[in-house]
Design a protein around this motif. Sequence first.
Motif, PDB file in Angstrom:
ATOM      1  N   ASP A  77      35.286 -55.918  48.115  1.00  0.00           N
ATOM      2  CA  ASP A  77      35.639 -54.747  48.912  1.00  0.00           C
ATOM      3  C   ASP A  77      36.639 -53.875  48.164  1.00  0.00           C
ATOM      4  OD1 ASP A  77      35.724 -53.007  51.060  1.00  0.00           O
ATOM      5  OD2 ASP A  77      37.379 -54.070  52.021  1.00  0.00           O
ATOM      6  N   PHE A  78      36.240 -52.673  47.864  1.00  0.00           N
ATOM      7  CA  PHE A  78      37.138 -51.659  47.306  1.00  0.00           C
ATOM      8  C   PHE A  78      36.483 -50.310  47.545  1.00  0.00           C
ATOM      9  CE2 PHE A  78      34.171 -52.641  43.927  1.00  0.00           C
ATOM     10  CZ  PHE A  78      33.898 -51.421  43.324  1.00  0.00           C
ATOM     11  N   LEU A  79      37.244 -49.249  47.439  1.00  0.00           N
ATOM     12  CA  LEU A  79      36.707 -47.920  47.671  1.00  0.00           C
ATOM     13  C   LEU A  79      36.093 -47.347  46.398  1.00  0.00           C
ATOM     14  CD1 LEU A  79      39.286 -46.004  49.925  1.00  0.00           C
ATOM     15  CD2 LEU A  79      37.090 -46.997  50.582  1.00  0.00           C
ATOM     16  N   VAL A  80      34.878 -46.849  46.541  1.00  0.00           N
ATOM     17  CA  VAL A  80      34.251 -46.087  45.460  1.00  0.00           C
ATOM     18  C   VAL A  80      34.466 -44.615  45.802  1.00  0.00           C
ATOM     19  CG1 VAL A  80      32.116 -45.515  44.272  1.00  0.00           C
ATOM     20  CG2 VAL A  80      32.538 -47.873  45.012  1.00  0.00           C
ATOM     21  N   ILE A  81      35.340 -43.968  45.045  1.00  0.00           N
ATOM     22  CA  ILE A  81      35.709 -42.576  45.297  1.00  0.00           C
ATOM     23  C   ILE A  81      35.094 -41.715  44.200  1.00  0.00           C
ATOM     24  CG2 ILE A  81      37.626 -40.968  45.604  1.00  0.00           C
ATOM     25  CD1 ILE A  81      39.397 -43.453  46.196  1.00  0.00           C
ATOM     26  N   SER A  82      34.372 -40.696  44.586  1.00  0.00           N
ATOM     27  CA  SER A  82      33.748 -39.841  43.580  1.00  0.00           C
ATOM     28  C   SER A  82      34.785 -38.935  42.926  1.00  0.00           C
ATOM     29  CB  SER A  82      32.644 -38.992  44.217  1.00  0.00           C
ATOM     30  OG  SER A  82      33.199 -37.977  45.047  1.00  0.00           O
ATOM     31  N   LYS A  83      34.441 -38.455  41.759  1.00  0.00           N
ATOM     32  CA  LYS A  83      35.257 -37.457  41.065  1.00  0.00           C
ATOM     33  C   LYS A  83      34.416 -36.200  40.929  1.00  0.00           C
ATOM     34  CE  LYS A  83      38.710 -35.847  38.509  1.00  0.00           C
ATOM     35  NZ  LYS A  83      40.048 -35.580  39.048  1.00  0.00           N
ATOM     36  N   ASP A  84      34.694 -35.210  41.789  1.00  0.00           N
ATOM     37  CA  ASP A  84      33.906 -33.977  41.826  1.00  0.00           C
ATOM     38  C   ASP A  84      32.449 -34.276  42.146  1.00  0.00           C
ATOM     39  OD1 ASP A  84      36.226 -32.600  41.065  1.00  0.00           O
ATOM     40  OD2 ASP A  84      35.806 -32.949  38.947  1.00  0.00           O
ATOM     41  N   GLY A  85      32.224 -35.271  43.013  1.00  0.00           N
ATOM     42  CA  GLY A  85      30.868 -35.720  43.313  1.00  0.00           C
ATOM     43  C   GLY A  85      30.357 -36.605  42.199  1.00  0.00           C
ATOM     44  N   ALA A  86      29.048 -36.740  42.111  1.00  0.00           N
ATOM     45  CA  ALA A  86      28.446 -37.493  41.000  1.00  0.00           C
ATOM     46  C   ALA A  86      28.379 -36.547  39.804  1.00  0.00           C
ATOM     47  CB  ALA A  86      27.068 -38.004  41.382  1.00  0.00           C
ATOM     48  N   SER A  87      29.548 -36.237  39.256  1.00  0.00           N
ATOM     49  CA  SER A  87      29.640 -35.199  38.230  1.00  0.00           C
ATOM     50  C   SER A  87      29.154 -35.656  36.862  1.00  0.00           C
ATOM     51  CB  SER A  87      31.083 -34.695  38.124  1.00  0.00           C
ATOM     52  OG  SER A  87      31.976 -35.772  37.909  1.00  0.00           O
TER      53      SER A  87
ATOM     54  N   GLY B 188      42.792 -56.209  40.323  1.00  0.00           N
ATOM     55  CA  GLY B 188      42.867 -56.182  41.782  1.00  0.00           C
ATOM     56  C   GLY B 188      43.166 -54.823  42.380  1.00  0.00           C
ATOM     57  N   ILE B 189      42.683 -53.742  41.747  1.00  0.00           N
ATOM     58  CA  ILE B 189      42.931 -52.408  42.287  1.00  0.00           C
ATOM     59  C   ILE B 189      42.152 -52.218  43.585  1.00  0.00           C
ATOM     60  CG2 ILE B 189      43.338 -51.534  39.960  1.00  0.00           C
ATOM     61  CD1 ILE B 189      40.619 -50.110  40.139  1.00  0.00           C
ATOM     62  N   ASN B 190      42.523 -51.182  44.342  1.00  0.00           N
ATOM     63  CA  ASN B 190      41.903 -50.951  45.652  1.00  0.00           C
ATOM     64  C   ASN B 190      40.766 -49.949  45.626  1.00  0.00           C
ATOM     65  OD1 ASN B 190      45.172 -51.254  46.264  1.00  0.00           O
ATOM     66  ND2 ASN B 190      43.856 -52.568  47.499  1.00  0.00           N
ATOM     67  N   GLY B 191      40.617 -49.244  44.520  1.00  0.00           N
ATOM     68  CA  GLY B 191      39.532 -48.279  44.462  1.00  0.00           C
ATOM     69  C   GLY B 191      39.360 -47.694  43.083  1.00  0.00           C
ATOM     70  N   THR B 192      38.128 -47.278  42.796  1.00  0.00           N
ATOM     71  CA  THR B 192      37.814 -46.626  41.525  1.00  0.00           C
ATOM     72  C   THR B 192      37.473 -45.168  41.799  1.00  0.00           C
ATOM     73  OG1 THR B 192      35.470 -47.222  41.717  1.00  0.00           O
ATOM     74  CG2 THR B 192      36.884 -48.734  40.500  1.00  0.00           C
ATOM     75  N   ILE B 193      38.002 -44.292  40.984  1.00  0.00           N
ATOM     76  CA  ILE B 193      37.639 -42.874  41.039  1.00  0.00           C
ATOM     77  C   ILE B 193      36.707 -42.638  39.861  1.00  0.00           C
ATOM     78  CG2 ILE B 193      38.505 -40.510  40.960  1.00  0.00           C
ATOM     79  CD1 ILE B 193      41.131 -41.569  42.128  1.00  0.00           C
ATOM     80  N   THR B 194      35.469 -42.267  40.159  1.00  0.00           N
ATOM     81  CA  THR B 194      34.430 -42.310  39.131  1.00  0.00           C
ATOM     82  C   THR B 194      33.503 -41.109  39.179  1.00  0.00           C
ATOM     83  OG1 THR B 194      32.495 -43.574  38.355  1.00  0.00           O
ATOM     84  CG2 THR B 194      33.051 -43.765  40.688  1.00  0.00           C
ATOM     85  N   GLU B 195      33.030 -40.712  38.016  1.00  0.00           N
ATOM     86  CA  GLU B 195      32.033 -39.651  37.918  1.00  0.00           C
ATOM     87  C   GLU B 195      30.616 -40.194  38.093  1.00  0.00           C
ATOM     88  OE1 GLU B 195      34.385 -36.546  35.005  1.00  0.00           O
ATOM     89  OE2 GLU B 195      33.020 -37.981  34.078  1.00  0.00           O
ATOM     90  N   PHE B 196      30.485 -41.510  38.140  1.00  0.00           N
ATOM     91  CA  PHE B 196      29.181 -42.158  38.300  1.00  0.00           C
ATOM     92  C   PHE B 196      29.261 -43.180  39.444  1.00  0.00           C
ATOM     93  CE2 PHE B 196      29.426 -40.733  33.914  1.00  0.00           C
ATOM     94  CZ  PHE B 196      28.163 -40.216  33.657  1.00  0.00           C
ATOM     95  N   PRO B 197      29.269 -42.724  40.699  1.00  0.00           N
ATOM     96  CA  PRO B 197      29.472 -43.639  41.830  1.00  0.00           C
ATOM     97  C   PRO B 197      28.453 -44.766  41.921  1.00  0.00           C
ATOM     98  CG  PRO B 197      29.672 -41.349  42.538  1.00  0.00           C
ATOM     99  CD  PRO B 197      29.153 -41.324  41.134  1.00  0.00           C
ATOM    100  N   TYR B 198      27.228 -44.542  41.455  1.00  0.00           N
ATOM    101  CA  TYR B 198      26.193 -45.562  41.595  1.00  0.00           C
ATOM    102  C   TYR B 198      26.577 -46.855  40.884  1.00  0.00           C
ATOM    103  CZ  TYR B 198      21.777 -48.042  41.328  1.00  0.00           C
ATOM    104  OH  TYR B 198      20.807 -49.006  41.416  1.00  0.00           O
ATOM    105  N   THR B 199      27.124 -46.751  39.696  1.00  0.00           N
ATOM    106  CA  THR B 199      27.473 -47.942  38.917  1.00  0.00           C
ATOM    107  C   THR B 199      28.515 -48.785  39.649  1.00  0.00           C
ATOM    108  OG1 THR B 199      26.993 -46.756  36.866  1.00  0.00           O
ATOM    109  CG2 THR B 199      28.296 -48.760  36.680  1.00  0.00           C
TER     110      THR B 199
END
Length: 764
Positions: free
Chosen positions: A364-374, A652-663
């Motif tokens: 469980d962690f948050l998948v946060i987009s960066k400018d959407g699936a940029s 053990g971070i709580n979320g990733t900020i990513t340009e590729f949310p699917y991965t």
Amino acid sequence: MNSKPGNQTKLVCSTLLFCGVVLIHLFATQIDAQRSRSRWQTLTGEVPRVIARGGFSGLLPDSSLDAYNLAIQTSVADVVLWCDVQLTKDGVGICYPDLNLANASTVQFVYPNGQKSYPVNGVTTQGWFTIDSTLRDLQNVALIRGILSRSDKFDGNRNMILTIQNVAEQIKPQGGFWLNVQHDAFYEQHNLSMSSFLLSTSRTVSMDFISSPEVNFFMKIAGRFKRNGPSFVFQFLRKEEIEPTTNQTYGSILSNLTFVKTFASGILVPKSYILRLVDKQYLVPHTSLVQDAHIAGLEVYVSGFANDVDLAYNYSFDPVSEYLSFVDNGDFSVDGMLSDFPLTASASVDCFAHIGRNATKQVDFLVISKDGASGDYPRCTNLAYEKAIKDGADVIDCSVQMSSDGKCFCLSTADLKDSTLVAQSQFSNLSTTVPEISSDVGIYTFSLTWPEIQNLTPAISNPFRESSNMFRNPNERNSGKLISLSEFLELAKKSTSLSGVLIRVENAAYLREKQGLDVVKAVLDTLTEAGYTNGNTTTKVMIQSTNSSVLVDFKNKSKYETVYKIEEIIRDIRDSAIEDIKKFANAVVINKASVFPVSDSFLTGQTNVVERLQKSQLLVYVELFRNEFVSQAYDFFTDATVEINSYISGAGINGTITEFPYTAARYKRNRCLGRKVIPPYMSAIQPGDLLNTLVSPLSLPPAQAPNPVFTDGDVTEPPLPPVIPKAPTSTPGTPSTIAQPPSGQTRLTLSLLLSIFFFSLLHM
């Protein structure tokens, strides 16, 4: 003995019941076995094999002791070790990837006068050849990288050239040993017999697979191995190349698989034989080769897998997606994959194959987009956001910018040149420098109205264009449209899968003082208008900023969650700074290198920043995750999933900020994380291990100055200044139109205009 009829009946019934139970268990076992294999559409129904080409040759020198050991340590238990067999002058078989020793060793430095010229498959070739050196001659020659784009940091480890016996005795391949014979005809021309060598060696070395692109080689060894000897695999080269025995192209032989079946049990083909790429590096539908070969009774092995090469754009730079397209596409599974990065192949097959989008989440962690699936579409466009939602993002984001007429909209930065083709538009003459925002010349959002901005053409970001000549999804490089904050919020509200939205607010002080725009008020008004404060939506709202003053303002005026971003790369954070942050923020965003410091693309260790923030009940989100292998430290084996795993399972971070949310979203469903014993290819890496154990001491990066410690002085800011109305000007590009005043400033601007008007009348 009791022989009463009733007892005999009971005995018979008990016996039958027992037998029935046994049969049920037997059938159940068989059914379970079939069920466990049925998902694999390989020839035998077994799991596709992972074959490590020269060991872990994507990182370490091909066919070196280090490369073979790392492959064993990080792959499936039954990984097959691949060895390209070459013969020395004295007939010894060595593992080396090429006839020419100069391609991946130090031979030219050890024997500078040893270069010779030979015809190889009809082509005159210069180099240092194995046939001119005895095994003793090669003892002073070390293995180095064979592909120049790969790191040279492992070249100084004096990895010696290994014989076939060395690999068998020192590595002891448990999953299988694959010997590839590339140039049998060449060795025969020089009075060296590959077939005799293999037959002799088979008495002491277990060989599981032997492959070759030469039909005549198989004709020579046919029947000379025992019944339980190695599997023979015919290797196909490029379709236009000529096979020397039949004098046919490999493309022609491909149409006669029944002929291949007469001397081989399998075929080894390049990836392009199955999934072809068109000119722009996009895939076309797969061929029928795998199904045709399976019908002919041939196993199909595929070569050419490497994480650090240009992948089809369809895979979004994600090597796991490529592997899965060959083993989990619904139509077929290849029987094995030959990879330079066996860890990724192992994880793809064992952890990610046959998991649906609705599979149980293991972490469980948050998948946060960066400018959407940029990574796939231009930033902050409707298409980027729609794909982020489809790909499984938990939170989509909007970096709020302001137009000259006070409209809030989503764009990565205030400089329109970063995300649009404004420089090629009628507004190209609006370039200016705004020192408060950037030292670079830009065309800023507050110089244009929202209708003007809406008509601009978006442009996809290519962060590695200059450094690595890597481009993102060129077919969609200008697709989509920019959307307002209200449109963004409406899109999020319609989604049933999102848990929240993240709104970034920057440059608030500048906008108030120099542009007369109150971005805080505009965002709050838009949220209210969109129904995000009246219970009409369960979507969580988070406000992010690098400015504590902005978050304090939001905190005073709303109950939204707030997220503080620390821009600097830090090695630690003071308690006093944490206490200050807790006064106005619920979470903190930090840079990846503030978790795992990096030097010369190697991790040097791990900070305790995440742990300290979390102990104070602050959630920690980390950015920026990208799929391109050049964005990752070598420790992550050029695999975006390994990187995510190390930050989630390791730090053990709580979320990733990513340009590729699917991965990142797919990683959550990774079945390996649900096991009692986590396999090595899904274990978090130990930061610093690669640098300390495998990098040559002579290649260690120079010592760097330590990153700073974040203090309360870095947090404290004065309150936001009041809004200073900006004098009205004609909107550039549309001289007859007066720029509309920003939201909340209408009355003041109209009063100012009337005052000017009456002043003019009095002085006429």
